[in-house]
Design an enzyme around this catalytic site. Structure first.
Site, PDB file in Angstrom:
ATOM      1  N   CYS A  38      38.763  38.031  36.322  1.00 21.19           N
ATOM      2  CA  CYS A  38      37.619  38.305  37.198  1.00 21.19           C
ATOM      3  C   CYS A  38      36.405  38.680  36.349  1.00 21.19           C
ATOM      4  CB  CYS A  38      37.967  39.447  38.160  1.00 21.19           C
ATOM      5  SG  CYS A  38      36.562  40.066  39.102  1.00 21.19           S
ATOM      6  N   CYS A  93      34.437  41.771  37.459  1.00 23.00           N
ATOM      7  CA  CYS A  93      35.140  43.025  37.157  1.00 23.00           C
ATOM      8  C   CYS A  93      35.051  43.396  35.681  1.00 23.00           C
ATOM      9  CB  CYS A  93      36.617  42.913  37.543  1.00 23.00           C
ATOM     10  SG  CYS A  93      36.938  42.312  39.211  1.00 23.00           S
ATOM     11  N   ASP A  94      35.145  42.382  34.798  1.00 22.21           N
ATOM     12  CA  ASP A  94      35.417  42.680  33.391  1.00 22.21           C
ATOM     13  C   ASP A  94      34.408  42.155  32.376  1.00 22.21           C
ATOM     14  OD1 ASP A  94      37.858  43.971  34.058  1.00 22.21           O
ATOM     15  OD2 ASP A  94      38.816  42.036  34.277  1.00 22.21           O
TER      16      ASP A  94
END
Length: 406
Positions: free
Chosen positions: A137, A140-141
């Site tokens: 993701c 997210c990261d």
């Protein structure tokens, strides 16, 4: 054991856009509704940095849009529970779901909206280094790879669009592509943007064989699918975007029909092969998986579930609890023969001093009961006593012969 605290009209499993949309419609219909979600509300949409194709909203972040969905559902009294459903029993009229925290909940209808999840390649190093450089993701990261070299696996819309987002943080993004040079699986606009992006490079006709590193990602091993040549590319992060799989593994023993990939086929009303159980969003078999189509699925299923529940409640009250024998009349309000027969049946019952209770089922709106009794033509009459079928009447006769059957 079922009691007032764990009993609902409608249970929704999954809190992505499909589940939240179903919750909005369920709550608005005054159904006692519970939504069970194991992660963050919004599902995959909650990890999307920008949504630019939701009608009426030019640009919005996934978390903001999903937050609005959740608030909308809450405004209609929907209950939310953060837990994971690990078991189901859909066999009876009361559907049961069991959660990881060993809680049991019961409902008249269930909507499955668990979505899907990233598909794993299961290559050496992938699972071992998840969270230590291996990611799925970008929203997210990506920020964790500020100024570092990142490899992206895949060339579809998600891979290329997420790759461009990662490039905002990374020093360089290298995309590993199975196809010949210049050929990407994504939409044309994203492809053009990625191919001219200064921080993005492509390795064509290739696949990844291994993620290298012990405690964290140090690189990847790449194989050219045409020559078989193996090369190593140093990097600090690897993002996999090689497709999705439905999150339906926990339903394998439920009796639900699923295809070979785990997707659930449904009717136009989002009905599964099990009565009172519906499937919506990315876990159902469908052509397009987007927020707008997920929301549409949820609305359709909730309305279908509402009508199913009304039908079941009415059947319980008017048929199963009836002191009299019941004449279950299946008819079509737009069919003249059906209307004439309905009048004849009422007249015969009046002559019999209303010995029977006539319950009319319009085939156009109450299809579940028609399916339950395998009714394929109108008019049809099933004679019941305490819910038990005694016989079926010959409806192609005059009043005298009809009376003789009773």
């Amino acid at each position: 054991m079922e009691d007032a605290n764990n009993s609902y009209d409608l249970i929704i499993i999954g809190g992505g856009p499909a589940g939240l949309s179903a919750a909005i419609y369920g709550g608005r219909a005054k159904l006692k509704t519970l939504l069970i979600n194991k992660g963050t509300l919004g599902g995959m949409a909650d990890t999307t940095r920008e949504i630019v194709n939701y009608p009426g909203t030019i640009k919005v972040s996934g978390p903001d849009l999903m937050g609005d969905f959740a608030k909308h559902a809450e405004s209609f009294g929907v209950e939310f529970l953060k837990d994971e459903v690990v078991g189901t029993d859909f066999a009876g009229e009361r559907k049961k779901v069991t959660t990881k925290k060993k809680k049991e909940f019961f409902a008249k209808a269930v909507i499955i909206a668990v979505g899907n999840e990233p598909r794993l390649l299961d290559i050496p190093g992938e699972k071992e280094l998840q969270g230590s450089g291996v990611a799925y993701c970008a929203t997210c990261d990506a920020e964790f790879f500020e100024g570092e070299d990142v490899v992206v696996i895949g060339s579809g819309d998600q891979a290329i669009e997420e790759g461009m987002y990662i490039a905002k943080f990374a020093r360089k993004v290298t995309v590993i592509v199975l196809h010949d040079e210049g050929i990407l699986d994504c939409n044309k606009v994203s492809a053009e943007g990625a191919l001219r992006h200064k921080k993005m490079e492509f390795v064509w006709n290739s696949t990844i064989e291994e993620v290298l590193g012990e405690e964290s990602v140090k690189g990847v091993k790449i194989r050219n699918i045409k020559t078989g040549e193996l090369t190593e590319l140093p990097c600090q992060g690897v993002f996999f975007f090689v497709g999705m799989i439905p999150s339906t593994q926990f339903l394998k023993a439920s009796g639900l029909e699923m295809d070979e990939r785990g997707y659930i086929p449904v009717s136009e009303q989002m009905e599964t092969n099990l009565e009172g159980v519906y499937a919506v969003g990315d876990n159902r078999r469908k052509y397009l998986r987007q927020v707008v189509t997920a929301a549409s699925d949820g609305a359709t299923a909730a309305v279908a579930a509402e009508r199913y529940i009304e039908e079941q409640d009415s059947f319980q009250l008017n048929v199963l609890q009836s002191e009299k024998k019941v004449l279950l009349l299946f008819f079509d309000a737009f069919n003249q023969e059906s209307l004439e027969f309905s009048t004849s049946l009422e007249e015969v019952n009046l002559e019999l001093q209303e010995s029977y209770k006539i319950v009319k089922i319009d085939m156009a709106t109450k299809k579940n009961l028609a399916l339950k009794y395998q009714i394929d033509k109108v008019p049809s009459v099933v004679l019941l006593e305490k819910g038990r079928e005694i016989k079926r009447l010959n409806c192609c006769t005059g009043k005298d012969k009809l009376k003789s059957q009773l």
